[in-house]
Scaffold this motif. Structure first.
Motif, short mmCIF file in Angstrom:
data_model
loop_
_atom_site.label_atom_id
_atom_site.label_comp_id
_atom_site.label_asym_id
_atom_site.label_seq_id
_atom_site.Cartn_x
_atom_site.Cartn_y
_atom_site.Cartn_z
N THR A 4 0.96 -1.16 -0.03
CA THR A 4 -0.02 0.09 -0.12
C THR A 4 0.90 1.33 0.15
O THR A 4 2.23 1.30 0.39
N CYS A 5 0.28 2.18 -0.43
CA CYS A 5 1.07 3.61 -0.66
C CYS A 5 1.55 3.98 0.91
O CYS A 5 0.69 4.16 1.71
N MET A 6 2.78 4.22 1.14
CA MET A 6 3.30 4.77 2.68
C MET A 6 2.49 5.97 3.24
O MET A 6 2.19 6.08 4.03
N SER A 7 1.91 6.91 2.06
CA SER A 7 1.47 8.08 2.49
C SER A 7 0.10 8.02 2.70
O SER A 7 -0.48 8.34 3.86
N CYS A 8 -0.81 7.53 1.66
CA CYS A 8 -2.31 7.77 1.74
C CYS A 8 -2.91 6.42 1.82
O CYS A 8 -4.07 6.10 2.18
N GLY A 9 -2.30 5.21 1.91
CA GLY A 9 -2.66 4.05 2.12
C GLY A 9 -3.52 3.29 0.88
O GLY A 9 -3.81 2.23 0.96
N ILE A 41 4.59 3.59 -3.15
CA ILE A 41 3.59 4.64 -3.25
C ILE A 41 2.73 4.37 -4.18
O ILE A 41 2.86 3.70 -5.10
N CYS A 42 1.53 5.31 -4.24
CA CYS A 42 0.60 4.95 -5.29
C CYS A 42 1.04 6.24 -6.41
O CYS A 42 1.66 6.89 -6.36
N ALA A 43 0.14 5.89 -7.52
CA ALA A 43 0.30 6.70 -8.77
C ALA A 43 0.09 8.24 -8.44
O ALA A 43 0.68 9.15 -8.76
N GLU A 44 -1.02 8.33 -7.59
CA GLU A 44 -1.36 10.03 -7.31
C GLU A 44 -0.31 10.56 -6.52
O GLU A 44 0.05 11.76 -6.98
N CYS A 45 0.20 9.96 -5.58
CA CYS A 45 1.10 10.53 -4.72
C CYS A 45 2.43 10.59 -5.59
O CYS A 45 3.19 11.75 -5.30
N HIS A 46 2.68 9.64 -6.44
CA HIS A 46 3.92 9.70 -7.11
C HIS A 46 3.96 11.00 -8.09
O HIS A 46 5.03 11.79 -8.24
N ARG A 121 -2.39 19.47 -0.69
CA ARG A 121 -2.41 18.49 0.49
C ARG A 121 -1.64 17.27 0.35
O ARG A 121 -1.04 16.92 1.15
N ARG A 122 -2.24 16.58 -0.78
CA ARG A 122 -1.28 15.26 -1.30
C ARG A 122 0.14 15.39 -0.97
O ARG A 122 0.75 14.48 -0.37
N ARG A 123 0.73 16.39 -1.65
CA ARG A 123 2.27 16.62 -1.59
C ARG A 123 2.78 16.80 -0.33
O ARG A 123 3.77 16.13 0.08
#
Ligand code: ZN
Length: 169
Positions: A4-9, A41-46, A121-123
């Motif tokens: 899962t994404c380290m940041s948003c899950g 991480i997920c594509a959105e966070c990347h 916010r995501r960044r």
């Protein structure tokens, strides 16, 4: 690694990582060790993770100018305050801090240019999602090493600890 994404899950995107690094010097400061670890991480966070080159340049110039400001203010405060060491140190430190903050703010402005409020916010969440607090390389006498991580995302921290037989503190 959890998938899962380290940041948003969200489910992690294969092949995309966010690097956490930490440099530590040993006690006399003669040898430093750097740890580089990649986290999923997920594509959105990347998509929002990259720092722009202009922002990195601003940071480097900012550090140089902040040091100059610090030095100049120390000289000025020293002559104005009759060589009161405390006033000199405090004013130089304060000006260094203010100057460095200004450049950091400017760099963030460059990095967040064109991002939607949601992506900003995501960044910001990603930038503080995880860090290596401290680590210890196994030594000659003491053969146990450890790495101390900090994650903002609790479910990620829990599954990371489980998968690596770590302890959740
Ligand atoms: Zn994510």
């Amino acid at each position: 690694m959890p998938n899962t994404c380290m940041s948003c899950g969200a489910p992690a995107e294969a092949g995309l990582y966010y690097c956490l690094d930490k440099t530590q010097s040993n006690w006399p400061g003669k040898k430093s060790t750097t740890l580089n670890l990649n986290f999923p991480i997920c594509a959105e966070c990347h998509a929002v993770s990259a720092s722009r080159r202009g922002a990195n340049v601003v940071i480097v110039i900012g550090i140089i100018i902040s040091l100059l400001v610090c030095g100049l203010s120390a000289v000025a405060a020293n002559s104005l305050s009759n060589q009161n060491a405390l006033i000199t140190i405090i004013s130089a430190g304060t000006l260094f801090f203010i100057s460095a903050m200004l450049f950091r703010w400017f760099a963030r402005l460059i990095n967040e240019k064109g991002l939607t409020p949601e992506n900003k916010r995501r960044r910001r969440n990603l930038l503080k999602a995880g860090s290596v607090k401290q680590f210890k390389v196994p030594g000659t006498f003491d053969k146990t090493g450890f790495i101390d991580f900090q994650f903002e995302n609790a479910p990620f921290a829990a599954s990371f600890a489980l998968l690596n037989r770590g302890k959740l503190l």
